[in-house]
Design a protein around this motif. Structure first.
Motif, short mmCIF file in Angstrom:
data_model
loop_
_atom_site.label_atom_id
_atom_site.label_comp_id
_atom_site.label_asym_id
_atom_site.label_seq_id
_atom_site.Cartn_x
_atom_site.Cartn_y
_atom_site.Cartn_z
N LEU A 145 33.68 39.91 44.87
CA LEU A 145 35.09 39.62 44.59
C LEU A 145 36.03 40.70 45.12
O LEU A 145 37.20 40.44 45.41
CB LEU A 145 35.33 39.48 43.09
N GLY A 146 35.54 41.94 45.17
CA GLY A 146 36.36 43.04 45.64
C GLY A 146 37.38 43.52 44.62
O GLY A 146 38.24 44.33 44.94
N GLU A 147 37.31 43.02 43.39
CA GLU A 147 38.23 43.43 42.33
C GLU A 147 37.43 43.85 41.11
O GLU A 147 36.27 43.49 40.96
CB GLU A 147 39.15 42.27 41.93
N ALA A 148 38.09 44.62 40.25
CA ALA A 148 37.49 44.94 38.97
C ALA A 148 37.39 43.66 38.14
O ALA A 148 38.11 42.69 38.39
CB ALA A 148 38.34 45.99 38.25
N PRO B 215 34.76 47.75 41.53
CA PRO B 215 34.98 46.42 42.11
C PRO B 215 33.67 45.62 42.20
O PRO B 215 32.63 46.18 42.55
CB PRO B 215 35.52 46.70 43.52
N HIS B 216 33.75 44.36 41.86
CA HIS B 216 32.60 43.47 42.03
C HIS B 216 32.31 43.39 43.53
O HIS B 216 33.23 43.23 44.33
CB HIS B 216 32.93 42.08 41.47
N PRO C 245 38.78 38.57 36.96
CA PRO C 245 39.11 39.57 37.97
C PRO C 245 40.49 40.17 37.71
O PRO C 245 41.41 39.48 37.27
CB PRO C 245 39.10 38.78 39.28
N ILE C 246 40.61 41.47 37.97
CA ILE C 246 41.86 42.16 37.75
C ILE C 246 41.98 43.25 38.82
O ILE C 246 40.98 43.85 39.22
CB ILE C 246 41.91 42.78 36.32
N GLY C 247 43.17 43.46 39.30
CA GLY C 247 43.38 44.51 40.27
C GLY C 247 43.11 45.88 39.67
O GLY C 247 43.39 46.12 38.50
N ARG C 248 42.59 46.77 40.48
CA ARG C 248 42.26 48.11 40.01
C ARG C 248 43.50 48.84 39.49
O ARG C 248 43.46 49.51 38.47
CB ARG C 248 41.62 48.89 41.15
N ASP C 249 44.64 48.68 40.16
CA ASP C 249 45.86 49.33 39.70
C ASP C 249 46.30 48.78 38.35
O ASP C 249 46.74 49.54 37.48
CB ASP C 249 47.00 49.16 40.72
N GLU C 250 46.18 47.46 38.17
CA GLU C 250 46.55 46.86 36.89
C GLU C 250 45.64 47.37 35.77
O GLU C 250 46.10 47.72 34.68
CB GLU C 250 46.48 45.34 36.98
#
Length: 194
Positions: free
Chosen positions: A37-40, A33-34, A51-56
């Protein structure tokens, strides 16, 4: 000549080891995660960060349908670009680019990948460490993927199975080999050579 990189060839796992890899890389300060941003973050075809969700991201990687370029983060301003490719020959390839990193950060990337070769449950074919980009990453595909007899100019370090290690040692007399894990050998230049 390319930028510095680490290219990791490994067998395709029956199930993705992405989560295990993310946990291991975090031990070396490389986070998915950035920090802000808190997301990948993946890179789209125009080279823009998305940005993309970790699960996605985990689902996309697990489906093995396309190449994906993503970032690992040391800080909000320092990232490692990671191109993730699946080969039809049952091989996964990750190329982690070292440009823009300090020597200490590049060493941490190398340490994380080398640790993954023994700690993740997926056999490694080879890890090419070319800190200065004396070769292009694709130069290694023939010898690693197809057991080709031609090997490119020797980079900084190669961690490989016996056949590739044997070829490197036969062609470059100043190299030395040491064990690097189950069925793997670390090949480097001998002391006093460069």
């Amino acid at each position: 000549m390319s930028d510095g990189y680490i290219r990791w060839y490994r067998e395709s796992a029956a199930t993705s080891v992405f989560e295990e890899q993310a946990q291991l890389f975090a031990e070396y300060g490389m986070h998915l995660p950035h920090p802000a941003l808190g997301e990948a973050v993946v890179v789209d075809v125009e080279g823009e960060d998305v940005p993309i969700g970790r699960d996605e991201l985990r689902i996309l990687l697990g489906r093995r349908i396309a190449s994906i370029t993503m970032n690992w983060w040391f800080s909000a301003d320092t990232n490692v670009l990671d191109a993730f490719v699946y080969e039809p020959l049952g091989c996964e390839i990750q190329t982690l680019w070292l440009d823009g990193l300090s020597a200490e950060e590049a060493h941490r990337v190398e340490s994380a990948v080398v640790a993954a070769t023994t700690r993740l449950p997926v056999p490694t074919r080879a890890v090419i460490v070319d800190r200065h980009g004396v070769t292009d990453p694709e130069d290694w595909d023939s010898s690693v993927l197809y057991d080709g007899e031609e090997v490119p100019r020797f980079p900084d370090t190669v961690v490989a199975r016996g056949h590739l290690a044997d070829m490197l040692l036969a062609r470059t007399p100043d190299l030395v080999r040491e064990p690097a894990g189950p069925r793997l050998h670390r090949v480097t230049r001998g002391p006093g050579t460069g």
